[in-house]
Design a protein around this motif. Structure first.
Motif: not given
Ligand SMILES: NC(=O)C1=CN([C@@H]2O[C@H](COP(=O)(O)OP(=O)(O)OC[C@H]3O[C@@H](n4cnc5c(N)ncnc54)[C@H](O)[C@@H]3O)[C@@H](O)[C@H]2O)C=CC1
Ligand SMILES: CC(=O)CC(=O)O
Length: 256
Positions: A111-116, A131-135, A155-163
Protein backbone atom coordinates in the motif's frame (compact mmCIF):
# COMPACT_ATOMS: atom_id res chain seq x y z
CA UNK A 1 0.32 2.13 -29.39
CA UNK A 2 2.69 3.04 -26.51
CA UNK A 3 5.76 3.99 -28.55
CA UNK A 4 7.58 6.87 -26.87
CA UNK A 5 6.03 6.12 -23.48
CA UNK A 6 7.88 4.80 -20.45
CA UNK A 7 6.27 2.32 -18.07
CA UNK A 8 7.58 1.66 -14.57
CA UNK A 9 6.21 -1.59 -13.13
CA UNK A 10 7.02 -2.30 -9.48
CA UNK A 11 7.66 -5.91 -8.50
CA UNK A 12 8.17 -6.97 -12.11
CA UNK A 13 10.93 -9.57 -11.90
CA UNK A 14 8.23 -12.24 -11.47
CA UNK A 15 4.56 -13.12 -11.87
CA UNK A 16 1.91 -10.53 -12.68
CA UNK A 17 4.31 -7.56 -12.82
CA UNK A 18 6.50 -9.30 -15.39
CA UNK A 19 3.42 -10.28 -17.43
CA UNK A 20 2.20 -6.67 -17.47
CA UNK A 21 5.68 -5.33 -18.30
CA UNK A 22 5.83 -7.70 -21.30
CA UNK A 23 2.37 -6.67 -22.50
CA UNK A 24 3.31 -2.97 -22.33
CA UNK A 25 6.67 -3.66 -24.04
CA UNK A 26 4.80 -5.44 -26.86
CA UNK A 27 2.94 -2.15 -27.41
CA UNK A 28 6.25 -0.28 -27.76
CA UNK A 29 6.72 1.16 -24.26
CA UNK A 30 10.17 1.41 -22.70
CA UNK A 31 10.21 -0.48 -19.41
CA UNK A 32 11.64 0.16 -15.96
CA UNK A 33 11.64 -3.16 -14.13
CA UNK A 34 11.81 -3.38 -10.34
CA UNK A 35 11.95 -6.31 -7.97
CA UNK A 36 14.19 -8.81 -6.25
CA UNK A 37 15.98 -11.88 -7.57
CA UNK A 38 17.61 -12.37 -10.94
CA UNK A 39 16.76 -9.39 -13.16
CA UNK A 40 18.84 -10.56 -16.17
CA UNK A 41 16.28 -13.10 -17.41
CA UNK A 42 13.22 -10.78 -17.28
CA UNK A 43 15.34 -8.00 -18.84
CA UNK A 44 16.36 -10.30 -21.70
CA UNK A 45 12.74 -11.41 -22.23
CA UNK A 46 11.64 -7.79 -22.61
CA UNK A 47 14.61 -6.86 -24.81
CA UNK A 48 13.64 -9.74 -27.11
CA UNK A 49 10.34 -7.93 -27.68
CA UNK A 50 12.31 -4.99 -29.09
CA UNK A 51 11.76 -2.71 -26.08
CA UNK A 52 14.28 -0.64 -24.14
CA UNK A 53 14.50 -1.90 -20.55
CA UNK A 54 16.36 -1.06 -17.35
CA UNK A 55 16.09 -2.52 -13.85
CA UNK A 56 16.19 -0.79 -10.48
CA UNK A 57 16.31 -2.95 -7.35
CA UNK A 58 14.53 -0.54 -4.98
CA UNK A 59 13.11 -2.20 -1.88
CA UNK A 60 9.52 -0.98 -2.02
CA UNK A 61 9.28 -0.94 1.76
CA UNK A 62 11.87 1.88 1.82
CA UNK A 63 10.74 5.39 0.80
CA UNK A 64 14.34 6.51 0.13
CA UNK A 65 14.84 3.57 -2.29
CA UNK A 66 11.60 4.53 -4.05
CA UNK A 67 12.73 8.15 -4.44
CA UNK A 68 16.01 6.91 -5.89
CA UNK A 69 14.18 4.63 -8.35
CA UNK A 70 11.89 7.43 -9.55
CA UNK A 71 14.90 9.73 -10.13
CA UNK A 72 16.70 6.89 -11.95
CA UNK A 73 13.69 6.32 -14.24
CA UNK A 74 13.42 10.03 -15.06
CA UNK A 75 17.16 10.23 -15.76
CA UNK A 76 17.09 7.20 -18.09
CA UNK A 77 13.82 7.88 -19.96
CA UNK A 78 12.85 11.56 -19.23
CA UNK A 79 9.76 10.68 -17.21
CA UNK A 80 7.41 7.90 -16.12
CA UNK A 81 4.25 8.02 -18.29
CA UNK A 82 2.75 4.76 -17.05
CA UNK A 83 3.06 3.68 -13.43
CA UNK A 84 1.98 0.16 -12.49
CA UNK A 85 1.94 -0.32 -8.72
CA UNK A 86 2.21 -4.09 -8.52
CA UNK A 87 4.79 -5.10 -5.90
CA UNK A 88 3.19 -7.16 -3.19
CA UNK A 89 3.69 -9.88 -0.61
CA UNK A 90 1.37 -12.12 1.38
CA UNK A 91 1.37 -13.39 4.95
CA UNK A 92 -1.29 -15.75 6.26
CA UNK A 93 -2.06 -15.89 10.01
CA UNK A 94 -4.89 -15.21 12.46
CA UNK A 95 -4.98 -11.58 13.55
CA UNK A 96 -4.01 -12.45 17.14
CA UNK A 97 -0.98 -14.38 15.89
CA UNK A 98 -0.01 -11.96 13.10
CA UNK A 99 3.67 -10.98 13.48
CA UNK A 100 3.87 -7.20 13.81
CA UNK A 101 6.84 -7.00 11.45
CA UNK A 102 4.84 -8.92 8.77
CA UNK A 103 1.90 -6.50 9.20
CA UNK A 104 4.26 -3.55 8.74
CA UNK A 105 5.91 -5.13 5.69
CA UNK A 106 2.61 -5.97 3.95
CA UNK A 107 1.24 -2.46 4.50
CA UNK A 108 4.52 -0.84 3.40
CA UNK A 109 5.01 -2.89 0.23
CA UNK A 110 1.38 -3.46 -0.86
CA UNK A 111 0.00 0.00 0.00
CA UNK A 112 2.39 2.73 1.16
CA UNK A 113 4.81 2.15 -1.73
CA UNK A 114 2.02 3.08 -4.16
CA UNK A 115 1.50 6.37 -2.33
CA UNK A 116 5.19 7.19 -2.72
CA UNK A 117 5.48 6.22 -6.41
CA UNK A 118 2.25 8.06 -7.21
CA UNK A 119 3.16 11.29 -5.40
CA UNK A 120 6.52 11.27 -7.19
CA UNK A 121 5.13 10.41 -10.66
CA UNK A 122 2.12 12.74 -10.81
CA UNK A 123 3.94 16.11 -11.20
CA UNK A 124 5.59 15.10 -14.52
CA UNK A 125 2.35 13.49 -15.69
CA UNK A 126 0.52 16.74 -14.97
CA UNK A 127 3.14 18.67 -16.94
CA UNK A 128 2.63 16.33 -19.92
CA UNK A 129 -1.15 16.26 -19.34
CA UNK A 130 -0.99 12.49 -19.89
CA UNK A 131 -0.43 9.62 -17.54
CA UNK A 132 -1.69 6.20 -16.57
CA UNK A 133 -1.60 4.81 -13.04
CA UNK A 134 -2.64 1.17 -12.78
CA UNK A 135 -2.79 -0.27 -9.27
CA UNK A 136 -2.77 -4.04 -8.88
CA UNK A 137 -5.24 -4.59 -6.06
CA UNK A 138 -7.03 -7.94 -5.72
CA UNK A 139 -10.42 -9.54 -5.17
CA UNK A 140 -9.21 -8.93 -1.62
CA UNK A 141 -9.53 -5.20 -2.33
CA UNK A 142 -13.31 -5.74 -2.43
CA UNK A 143 -14.02 -8.68 -0.13
CA UNK A 144 -12.13 -10.35 2.73
CA UNK A 145 -10.84 -13.80 3.58
CA UNK A 146 -9.87 -15.04 7.04
CA UNK A 147 -6.21 -15.01 8.10
CA UNK A 148 -5.27 -12.25 5.63
CA UNK A 149 -5.90 -9.12 7.73
CA UNK A 150 -2.84 -7.16 6.55
CA UNK A 151 -3.26 -8.09 2.90
CA UNK A 152 -7.02 -7.37 2.88
CA UNK A 153 -6.46 -4.04 4.66
CA UNK A 154 -3.72 -3.05 2.20
CA UNK A 155 -5.77 -4.08 -0.85
CA UNK A 156 -8.90 -2.27 0.35
CA UNK A 157 -6.58 0.70 0.97
CA UNK A 158 -5.20 0.67 -2.53
CA UNK A 159 -8.71 0.66 -3.99
CA UNK A 160 -9.40 3.78 -1.89
CA UNK A 161 -6.13 5.40 -2.97
CA UNK A 162 -7.07 4.67 -6.59
CA UNK A 163 -10.39 6.49 -6.26
CA UNK A 164 -8.88 9.50 -4.47
CA UNK A 165 -6.12 9.93 -7.08
CA UNK A 166 -8.65 9.46 -9.91
CA UNK A 167 -10.71 12.35 -8.48
CA UNK A 168 -7.68 14.60 -8.00
CA UNK A 169 -6.66 14.06 -11.65
CA UNK A 170 -10.16 13.91 -13.14
CA UNK A 171 -9.83 17.08 -15.25
CA UNK A 172 -6.45 16.04 -16.66
CA UNK A 173 -5.17 13.44 -19.10
CA UNK A 174 -4.05 11.28 -16.18
CA UNK A 175 -6.17 8.29 -15.23
CA UNK A 176 -5.86 6.09 -12.16
CA UNK A 177 -7.52 2.68 -11.98
CA UNK A 178 -7.19 -0.60 -10.11
CA UNK A 179 -7.20 -4.16 -11.38
CA UNK A 180 -8.58 -6.78 -8.97
CA UNK A 181 -7.39 -10.25 -9.95
CA UNK A 182 -8.63 -13.46 -8.39
CA UNK A 183 -6.20 -16.39 -8.08
CA UNK A 184 -3.24 -16.17 -10.49
CA UNK A 185 -0.73 -19.06 -10.42
CA UNK A 186 2.42 -17.16 -9.38
CA UNK A 187 4.99 -17.87 -6.64
CA UNK A 188 2.80 -15.89 -4.18
CA UNK A 189 -0.05 -18.37 -4.67
CA UNK A 190 2.05 -21.49 -5.25
CA UNK A 191 3.35 -21.11 -1.68
CA UNK A 192 -0.23 -21.13 -0.37
CA UNK A 193 -1.02 -24.25 -2.43
CA UNK A 194 2.12 -26.01 -1.15
CA UNK A 195 1.36 -25.00 2.47
CA UNK A 196 -2.20 -26.31 2.11
CA UNK A 197 -0.99 -29.59 0.62
CA UNK A 198 1.45 -30.08 3.53
CA UNK A 199 -1.06 -28.96 6.21
CA UNK A 200 -3.91 -31.16 4.98
CA UNK A 201 -1.81 -34.11 3.80
CA UNK A 202 -3.22 -33.93 0.26
CA UNK A 203 -1.54 -33.79 -3.14
CA UNK A 204 -0.46 -30.45 -4.60
CA UNK A 205 -2.97 -30.99 -7.45
CA UNK A 206 -5.79 -31.56 -4.92
CA UNK A 207 -4.73 -28.48 -2.93
CA UNK A 208 -4.79 -26.41 -6.13
CA UNK A 209 -8.30 -27.65 -6.99
CA UNK A 210 -9.52 -26.95 -3.45
CA UNK A 211 -8.03 -23.43 -3.47
CA UNK A 212 -9.83 -22.61 -6.73
CA UNK A 213 -13.07 -24.33 -5.69
CA UNK A 214 -13.26 -22.37 -2.44
CA UNK A 215 -13.26 -18.91 -4.07
CA UNK A 216 -13.12 -18.81 -7.88
CA UNK A 217 -16.32 -20.10 -9.56
CA UNK A 218 -14.69 -20.44 -13.01
CA UNK A 219 -12.33 -23.01 -11.41
CA UNK A 220 -9.60 -21.55 -13.63
CA UNK A 221 -6.68 -19.33 -12.74
CA UNK A 222 -6.61 -15.80 -14.15
CA UNK A 223 -3.47 -15.55 -16.33
CA UNK A 224 -0.80 -12.87 -16.38
CA UNK A 225 -1.49 -12.44 -20.11
CA UNK A 226 -5.15 -11.61 -19.37
CA UNK A 227 -4.02 -9.03 -16.81
CA UNK A 228 -1.49 -7.62 -19.30
CA UNK A 229 -4.30 -7.24 -21.84
CA UNK A 230 -6.41 -5.26 -19.39
CA UNK A 231 -3.45 -3.05 -18.42
CA UNK A 232 -2.85 -2.29 -22.12
CA UNK A 233 -6.53 -1.37 -22.53
CA UNK A 234 -6.37 0.95 -19.50
CA UNK A 235 -3.36 2.67 -21.13
CA UNK A 236 -5.20 3.17 -24.44
CA UNK A 237 -7.20 6.21 -25.52
CA UNK A 238 -10.35 4.03 -25.44
CA UNK A 239 -9.94 4.16 -21.65
CA UNK A 240 -9.56 7.94 -21.39
CA UNK A 241 -12.79 8.14 -19.35
CA UNK A 242 -12.23 5.02 -17.28
CA UNK A 243 -11.38 6.65 -13.96
CA UNK A 244 -11.29 5.28 -10.44
CA UNK A 245 -12.56 1.79 -11.26
CA UNK A 246 -11.65 -1.41 -9.41
CA UNK A 247 -11.97 -3.93 -12.23
CA UNK A 248 -12.36 -7.57 -11.26
CA UNK A 249 -10.63 -10.28 -13.29
CA UNK A 250 -11.50 -12.99 -10.79
CA UNK A 251 -13.45 -15.78 -12.48
CA UNK A 252 -16.59 -14.65 -10.62
CA UNK A 253 -15.04 -14.58 -7.10
CA UNK A 254 -16.66 -11.26 -6.10
CA UNK A 255 -19.95 -11.91 -7.94
CA UNK A 256 -20.95 -14.42 -5.23
N1 LIG B 1 -1.11 -14.16 -7.54
C1 LIG B 1 -2.35 -13.82 -7.25
O1 LIG B 1 -3.27 -14.68 -7.18
C2 LIG B 1 -2.71 -12.38 -7.04
C3 LIG B 1 -1.76 -11.41 -6.86
N2 LIG B 1 -2.16 -10.11 -6.70
C4 LIG B 1 -1.19 -9.05 -6.52
O2 LIG B 1 -0.35 -8.99 -7.65
C5 LIG B 1 0.89 -8.44 -7.26
C6 LIG B 1 2.01 -9.33 -7.76
O3 LIG B 1 1.91 -10.59 -7.15
P1 LIG B 1 2.41 -11.94 -7.82
O4 LIG B 1 2.85 -11.70 -9.19
O5 LIG B 1 1.37 -12.94 -7.54
O6 LIG B 1 3.63 -12.26 -6.85
P2 LIG B 1 5.14 -12.69 -7.12
O7 LIG B 1 5.63 -13.15 -5.81
O8 LIG B 1 5.25 -13.57 -8.32
O9 LIG B 1 5.83 -11.30 -7.52
C7 LIG B 1 6.04 -10.30 -6.60
C8 LIG B 1 7.04 -9.32 -7.15
O10 LIG B 1 7.23 -8.28 -6.19
C9 LIG B 1 8.61 -8.17 -5.89
N3 LIG B 1 8.78 -7.73 -4.52
C10 LIG B 1 8.43 -8.34 -3.37
N4 LIG B 1 8.79 -7.59 -2.32
C11 LIG B 1 9.38 -6.47 -2.83
C12 LIG B 1 9.97 -5.32 -2.26
N5 LIG B 1 10.04 -5.15 -0.93
N6 LIG B 1 10.47 -4.39 -3.07
C13 LIG B 1 10.44 -4.55 -4.42
N7 LIG B 1 9.90 -5.61 -5.02
C14 LIG B 1 9.37 -6.57 -4.22
C15 LIG B 1 9.21 -9.55 -6.15
O11 LIG B 1 10.61 -9.49 -6.35
C16 LIG B 1 8.42 -9.93 -7.41
O12 LIG B 1 9.01 -9.32 -8.54
C17 LIG B 1 0.85 -8.30 -5.74
O13 LIG B 1 0.52 -6.98 -5.39
C18 LIG B 1 -0.26 -9.25 -5.34
O14 LIG B 1 -0.86 -8.86 -4.15
C19 LIG B 1 -3.47 -9.75 -6.71
C20 LIG B 1 -4.43 -10.68 -6.87
C21 LIG B 1 -4.14 -12.08 -7.06
C1 LIG C 1 -6.31 -13.34 -4.57
C2 LIG C 1 -5.09 -12.74 -4.03
O1 LIG C 1 -4.99 -11.53 -3.99
C3 LIG C 1 -4.01 -13.59 -3.58
C4 LIG C 1 -4.07 -13.92 -2.15
O2 LIG C 1 -5.06 -13.67 -1.47
O3 LIG C 1 -3.07 -14.49 -1.64
Amino acid sequence: MLKGKTALVTGSTSGIGLGIAKALAQQGASIVLNGFGDADKPKAEIESLGARVVHHGADMSKPSDIEDMMKFAAARFDRVDILVNNAGIQHVAKVEDFPVDRWDAVIAINLTSAFHTTRLAVPAMREANWGRIVNIASAHGLVASAQKSAYVAAKHGIVGLTKAVALETATTGITCNAICPGWVLTPLVQKQIDDRSAREGISVAQAQNDLLGEKQPSLQFTTVEQLGGLAVFLCSSAADQVRGVAWQVDGGWTAQ
